[in-house]
Design a protein around this motif. Sequence first.
Motif, mmCIF file in Angstrom:
data_model
loop_
_atom_site.group_PDB
_atom_site.id
_atom_site.type_symbol
_atom_site.label_atom_id
_atom_site.label_comp_id
_atom_site.label_asym_id
_atom_site.label_seq_id
_atom_site.Cartn_x
_atom_site.Cartn_y
_atom_site.Cartn_z
ATOM 1 N N GLY A 31 0.824 -1.204 0.000
ATOM 2 C CA GLY A 31 0.000 0.000 0.000
ATOM 3 C C GLY A 31 0.856 1.251 0.000
ATOM 4 N N ASP A 32 0.184 2.373 -0.181
ATOM 5 C CA ASP A 32 0.857 3.673 -0.177
ATOM 6 C C ASP A 32 1.890 3.785 -1.296
ATOM 7 O OD1 ASP A 32 -0.567 4.173 2.268
ATOM 8 O OD2 ASP A 32 0.905 2.901 3.246
ATOM 9 N N GLU A 33 1.619 3.110 -2.416
ATOM 10 C CA GLU A 33 2.554 3.189 -3.548
ATOM 11 C C GLU A 33 2.355 4.466 -4.360
ATOM 12 O OE1 GLU A 33 0.472 0.625 -3.180
ATOM 13 O OE2 GLU A 33 1.635 -1.215 -2.926
ATOM 14 N N ALA A 57 -12.521 2.717 5.213
ATOM 15 C CA ALA A 57 -11.884 3.948 5.692
ATOM 16 C C ALA A 57 -10.473 3.691 6.203
ATOM 17 C CB ALA A 57 -12.738 4.600 6.768
ATOM 18 N N ASN A 58 -9.957 2.470 5.985
ATOM 19 C CA ASN A 58 -8.554 2.203 6.321
ATOM 20 C C ASN A 58 -7.621 2.801 5.273
ATOM 21 O OD1 ASN A 58 -9.563 0.370 4.484
ATOM 22 N ND2 ASN A 58 -8.521 -1.411 5.331
ATOM 23 N N ALA A 59 -8.167 3.091 4.082
ATOM 24 C CA ALA A 59 -7.344 3.706 3.037
ATOM 25 C C ALA A 59 -7.191 5.194 3.348
ATOM 26 C CB ALA A 59 -8.026 3.527 1.692
ATOM 27 N N LYS A 143 0.931 -8.309 16.904
ATOM 28 C CA LYS A 143 -0.079 -7.305 16.567
ATOM 29 C C LYS A 143 -0.079 -7.073 15.060
ATOM 30 C CE LYS A 143 0.030 -4.127 20.573
ATOM 31 N NZ LYS A 143 -1.190 -4.361 21.295
ATOM 32 N N ILE A 144 -1.291 -6.992 14.491
ATOM 33 C CA ILE A 144 -1.366 -6.720 13.050
ATOM 34 C C ILE A 144 -1.105 -5.242 12.803
ATOM 35 C CG2 ILE A 144 -2.983 -6.701 11.084
ATOM 36 C CD1 ILE A 144 -4.106 -9.318 12.236
ATOM 37 N N GLY A 145 -1.373 -4.437 13.808
ATOM 38 C CA GLY A 145 -1.182 -2.988 13.619
ATOM 39 C C GLY A 145 -2.263 -2.432 12.716
ATOM 40 N N THR A 146 -3.525 -2.809 12.984
ATOM 41 C CA THR A 146 -4.607 -2.353 12.101
ATOM 42 C C THR A 146 -4.762 -0.842 12.200
ATOM 43 O OG1 THR A 146 -6.446 -2.401 13.693
ATOM 44 C CG2 THR A 146 -5.867 -4.499 12.640
ATOM 45 N N THR A 147 -5.539 -0.306 11.292
ATOM 46 C CA THR A 147 -5.787 1.136 11.295
ATOM 47 C C THR A 147 -6.852 1.510 12.322
ATOM 48 O OG1 THR A 147 -7.418 0.844 9.554
ATOM 49 C CG2 THR A 147 -5.180 1.374 8.849
ATOM 50 N N GLY A 148 -7.462 0.503 12.955
ATOM 51 C CA GLY A 148 -8.478 0.781 13.979
ATOM 52 C C GLY A 148 -9.784 1.297 13.403
ATOM 53 N N VAL A 274 -2.391 -9.021 7.229
ATOM 54 C CA VAL A 274 -3.080 -8.525 6.044
ATOM 55 C C VAL A 274 -4.318 -7.746 6.465
ATOM 56 C CG1 VAL A 274 -2.286 -10.382 4.531
ATOM 57 C CG2 VAL A 274 -4.331 -10.734 5.941
ATOM 58 N N THR A 275 -4.949 -7.110 5.503
ATOM 59 C CA THR A 275 -6.244 -6.508 5.777
ATOM 60 C C THR A 275 -7.310 -7.578 5.538
ATOM 61 O OG1 THR A 275 -7.643 -4.578 5.372
ATOM 62 C CG2 THR A 275 -6.544 -5.544 3.438
ATOM 63 N N SER A 276 -8.577 -7.212 5.585
ATOM 64 C CA SER A 276 -9.604 -8.265 5.557
ATOM 65 C C SER A 276 -10.398 -8.319 4.264
ATOM 66 C CB SER A 276 -10.543 -8.097 6.752
ATOM 67 O OG SER A 276 -9.801 -8.237 7.938
ATOM 68 N N GLY A 359 -1.268 8.471 10.614
ATOM 69 C CA GLY A 359 -0.133 9.353 10.889
ATOM 70 C C GLY A 359 1.118 8.584 11.305
ATOM 71 N N ARG A 360 1.013 7.229 11.342
ATOM 72 C CA ARG A 360 2.168 6.436 11.795
ATOM 73 C C ARG A 360 3.322 6.554 10.808
ATOM 74 N NH1 ARG A 360 -0.530 0.562 12.453
ATOM 75 N NH2 ARG A 360 -1.590 1.282 10.585
ATOM 76 N N PRO A 361 4.583 6.638 11.328
ATOM 77 C CA PRO A 361 5.719 6.597 10.404
ATOM 78 C C PRO A 361 5.762 5.225 9.733
ATOM 79 C CG PRO A 361 6.462 6.618 12.699
ATOM 80 C CD PRO A 361 4.983 6.763 12.729
#
Length: 493
Positions: A31-33, A57-59, A143-148, A274-276, A359-361
């Motif tokens: 992602g974020d390419e 809304a994770n994008a 932790k997957i580190g999801t976007t919440g 991964v995402t879902s 906003g995560r690095p």
Amino acid sequence: MTFINKEETMNLSNLNLPPKGVVAIVGTQWGDEGKGKIVDLLADTWADVIARGTGGANAGHTICVNDKSHVFHLMPSGILSGKPCYLGSGVAFDPEVMRFEMDELGGLGKSYDYLRISRDAHLVTPIHTILDRVHESKAKSGKIGTTGRGIGPTFTAHYAREGLRVVDLLNPDKLWEKLNKYLHAHTAELSATRIAVKDVMQADEFLTQFADEKNIIDLERMHQAYVEFGERLRPFIADTDSLVRQAVEDGLCVLLEGAQATLLSIDYGMYPMVTSSDSTVAGLAKGVGLRESQVDLCIGIVKAPYTSKVGGGSFPTRLGSAADDEIYSGTTPNINSTDPGKQGAALRRAGKEYGATTGRPRDCGWLDLPLLRYALQFGGDVMAMTKADVLDGCAVIRICTHYIYRGLDYDFGDSVLKSGDQVDVAFGDDDLLGHMEPQYQEFPGWQGDITTIRSYDDLPPELLDIIEYIEADVGSKFAIVSVGPDRQETIIR
Ligand code: IMP
């Protein structure tokens, strides 16, 4: 990034876009390419309609209006093109995020009249969002580190046949029945983890309003809010999948806007980190009501020659760790540093690699060909290279050509992977990926600024060598080379 008020036009004839039909834009990495820029370009110049079919809304993508940046998550990137934009049935739809983004666009004087939302898309509710955040906060390791953003629980409900859909917003009795039938059980689960739930709810103004005295979601209040969402969204709700199929039948140009990317796909990504939803072209087509075979051209976006990633999981070519980003605040890390942490931080700064949603690095590292070879199996008839300018001034560019496996014997059934084995194509498994030792080939970098270059042949010979090396290796061509964030900083070959 989407720029509006653009006057410049661009000759796309070399791109060999089909005169009509379906073009899909998908990410080939984590992602974020920079998909948004390519979507924006084609939305304005080629497409008649634009559709999103995966994620939710994770994008995140940035829209720049009057030199000010605004981040949107659910609104399609193509919305400012003034063309019909559809959110398909495969999108996890959060009505509160949409309300917020509609108000924001309206406040900027921009229209979203042509937006249509699939009546069949699954609804993200406060309960799904809380479940997502509580599960992540309670996870001890891995932790997957999801976007919440409630994405995992919403798709879980979909597959558990307990999902709520957009159409339910328009049918209050049905909505109430489903809230009680499907979500009531989750309130019991949440009451068992009351402290974490309280923390999650209190940190979010929208969620707080639904808390009952025990800090569990009050279903009646939620029902009322969701019926109100239905009233507001009524003019936008439609059978978008039929509209997309009709557009194809009518011979229109249909642009499919991918979200996330192949390595995050629930089906083909580096499971389980991964995402879902299936963020490959197959999932994208299905999520707007089409068959994958109806896609005439899939453009795979490659951030090259580097890679970035947010969230948990393995990343063999990672340089340092984004978790250390703060160490470098107030400094200007050098892209030629021999310290991987500093070099990674320099890439992060130069590429502005901070998550649009959280906003995560982002972690940054070298281009990984075993992963790219793997990803292109799932889509990418041609490639677009983005953010090449981020490596301006980098003396030595490393590309991972293969891995050496450094783990315990791993039995696939028809073969056994042994420590010391060479691996040329990654496996869709995050744990295995964590045992891969990257092997690199070094390429001389280029000096100077490439953002002003407009012709492929004028690119520095060092970059051309890298482009041609990658193309020969993966057997796919870069049809677009992006040398900067602006529309005009794009080379069509
Ligand atoms: P979720 O989609 O919020 O469940 O997160 C699952 C994983 O996908 C996490 O590692 C996220 O960081 C990652 N992820 C989700 N959406 C994006 C995106 O748009 N760009 C990059 N990573 C993403």
